[in-house]
Design a protein around this motif. Structure first.
Motif, short mmCIF file in Angstrom:
data_model
loop_
_atom_site.label_atom_id
_atom_site.label_comp_id
_atom_site.label_asym_id
_atom_site.label_seq_id
_atom_site.Cartn_x
_atom_site.Cartn_y
_atom_site.Cartn_z
N GLY A 4 0.69 -1.33 -0.02
CA GLY A 4 0.00 0.26 0.00
C GLY A 4 0.61 1.35 -0.09
N ILE A 5 0.63 2.07 1.01
CA ILE A 5 0.89 3.60 1.07
C ILE A 5 2.56 3.48 1.08
CG2 ILE A 5 0.90 3.83 3.56
CD1 ILE A 5 -0.09 6.43 0.85
N ILE A 6 3.06 2.54 1.65
CA ILE A 6 4.46 2.45 1.97
C ILE A 6 5.21 2.40 0.51
CG2 ILE A 6 6.54 1.33 2.75
CD1 ILE A 6 4.77 0.81 5.30
N GLN A 7 4.82 1.44 -0.21
CA GLN A 7 5.12 1.21 -1.56
C GLN A 7 4.94 2.60 -2.24
OE1 GLN A 7 7.23 -1.19 -2.68
NE2 GLN A 7 7.50 0.20 -4.10
N ASP A 8 3.73 3.23 -2.11
CA ASP A 8 3.44 4.30 -2.90
C ASP A 8 4.37 5.52 -2.63
OD1 ASP A 8 1.35 3.02 -3.90
OD2 ASP A 8 -0.21 4.13 -2.72
N ASP A 11 7.85 4.63 -4.38
CA ASP A 11 7.61 4.94 -5.75
C ASP A 11 7.65 6.30 -6.08
OD1 ASP A 11 7.27 2.09 -6.51
OD2 ASP A 11 5.17 2.05 -6.30
N GLU A 12 7.05 7.05 -5.23
CA GLU A 12 7.07 8.74 -5.58
C GLU A 12 8.29 9.10 -5.36
OE1 GLU A 12 4.81 10.59 -6.80
OE2 GLU A 12 3.51 8.63 -7.19
N SER A 23 17.83 4.30 -2.62
CA SER A 23 17.98 5.58 -1.89
C SER A 23 16.40 5.99 -1.40
CB SER A 23 18.40 6.81 -2.94
OG SER A 23 19.79 6.37 -2.85
N ALA A 24 15.34 5.47 -2.50
CA ALA A 24 14.03 5.94 -2.21
C ALA A 24 13.54 5.14 -1.08
CB ALA A 24 12.89 5.69 -3.27
N HIS A 30 13.39 6.51 6.54
CA HIS A 30 13.76 7.52 7.37
C HIS A 30 12.63 8.30 7.83
CE1 HIS A 30 15.88 10.98 8.98
NE2 HIS A 30 15.36 11.71 8.23
N LEU A 31 11.57 8.69 6.87
CA LEU A 31 10.43 9.49 7.13
C LEU A 31 9.49 8.93 8.06
CD1 LEU A 31 9.84 10.77 3.59
CD2 LEU A 31 10.45 11.96 5.42
#
Length: 198
Positions: A4-8, A11-12, A23-24, A30-31
Motif C-alpha cells: 500500500g501506502i509505503i510502496q506508494d 515509488d514517488e 535511496s527511495a 527515515h520518514l
C-alpha cells in the motif's frame, strides 16, 4: 516489495532525480521513523514551494516575486547578460562572486534526441531582451557537453545580427560535466578567462 501506502511513498520518492530504488527506500523509512512534526513541516514546505515559487518575468530564474532579486538589484551591470541553461546554473555562477551582470535562463539545451529544439527554449524571449540595444555583451555559459555546445553554437549564429560581443566561458570546466557540480575556483577561473564564441 511493500504494501500500500509505503510502496506508494517509495515509488514517488524514486521519481526524484538522482534517487534510485534503494535511496527511495532509505528515505521512506527515515520518514517513517522521523518525528511527525518534522514530516508535517516537510510536507508543508513542499506544498508551499509549489504554490509560491514561480519564474522571474525578466530572466526566468526561480523567484517568489514577479522579478528575482538579481533583476531587481540596481547595482548589477545591465549591459552584460549571462545565458545559462537552468536556474541551478545561476546559483553556481553566483557562488563564484565573479559575475556582476544579469542572467537569462533558457530552460534547457538543444537536444534533438530528447525532442528539444530551439522553439522549446526561451530563445525568443532572449531576442526580445536584446532588441533595445542596452546589452553589449552576451556570455554563453551553457554546459560543456554536446547539448550545451550545440545550444551555444546556435545562439552564436542567432546573436551575430545584434552586433554584440559574444563570449563563452574559458576552459577549465570538464567536458561532459554540469556547471552546478563545478567547484567555485574552477568556475571562477573559467569566468575570468572567457573567450569569444566562434
Amino acid at each position: 516489495m511493500y504494501e500500500g501506502i509505503i510502496q506508494d511513498l517509495i515509488d514517488e520518492l524514486g521519481q526524484l532525480p538522482g534517487v534510485g530504488p534503494k535511496s527511495a527506500q532509505r528515505i521512506a523509512f527515515h520518514l517513517l521513523q522521523s518525528d511527525p512534526v518534522d514530516v508535517r513541516r516537510l510536507a508543508e514546505v513542499l506544498v508551499e514551494v509549489k504554490a509560491r515559487v514561480k519564474f522571474c518575468t525578466i530572466c526566468f530564474n526561480v523567484s517568489e516575486d514577479d522579478q528575482c532579486r538579481i533583476c531587481r538589484d540596481p547595482r548589477r551591470d545591465q549591459t552584460v547578460l549571462c545565458v545559462v541553461e537552468e536556474y541551478k546554473d545561476v546559483v553556481a555562477i553566483e557562488r563564484t562572486r565573479e559575475f556582476k551582470g544579469r542572467y537569462h535562463v533558457l530552460g534547457g539545451a538543444i537536444s534533438p534526441i530528447d525532442g528539444v529544439g530551439p522553439d522549446q527554449l526561451r530563445i525568443r524571449e532572449l531576442m526580445v531582451r536584446l532588441a533595445d540595444g542596452a546589452i553589449t555583451e552576451v556570455i554563453l555559459a551553457t554546459d560543456p557537453n554536446l547539448e550545451g555546445e550545440a545550444t551555444a553554437t546556435y545562439l552564436t549564429r542567432m546573436l551575430r545580427e545584434f552586433g554584440l560581443r559574444i563570449t563563452r566561458l574559458a576552459s577549465g570546466l570538464p567536458v561532459g560535466g554540469d556547471l552546478e557540480y563545478a567547484d567555485e575556483v574552477t568556475l571562477g577561473r573559467a569566468f575570468a578567462g572567457r573567450r569569444s564564441a566562434e
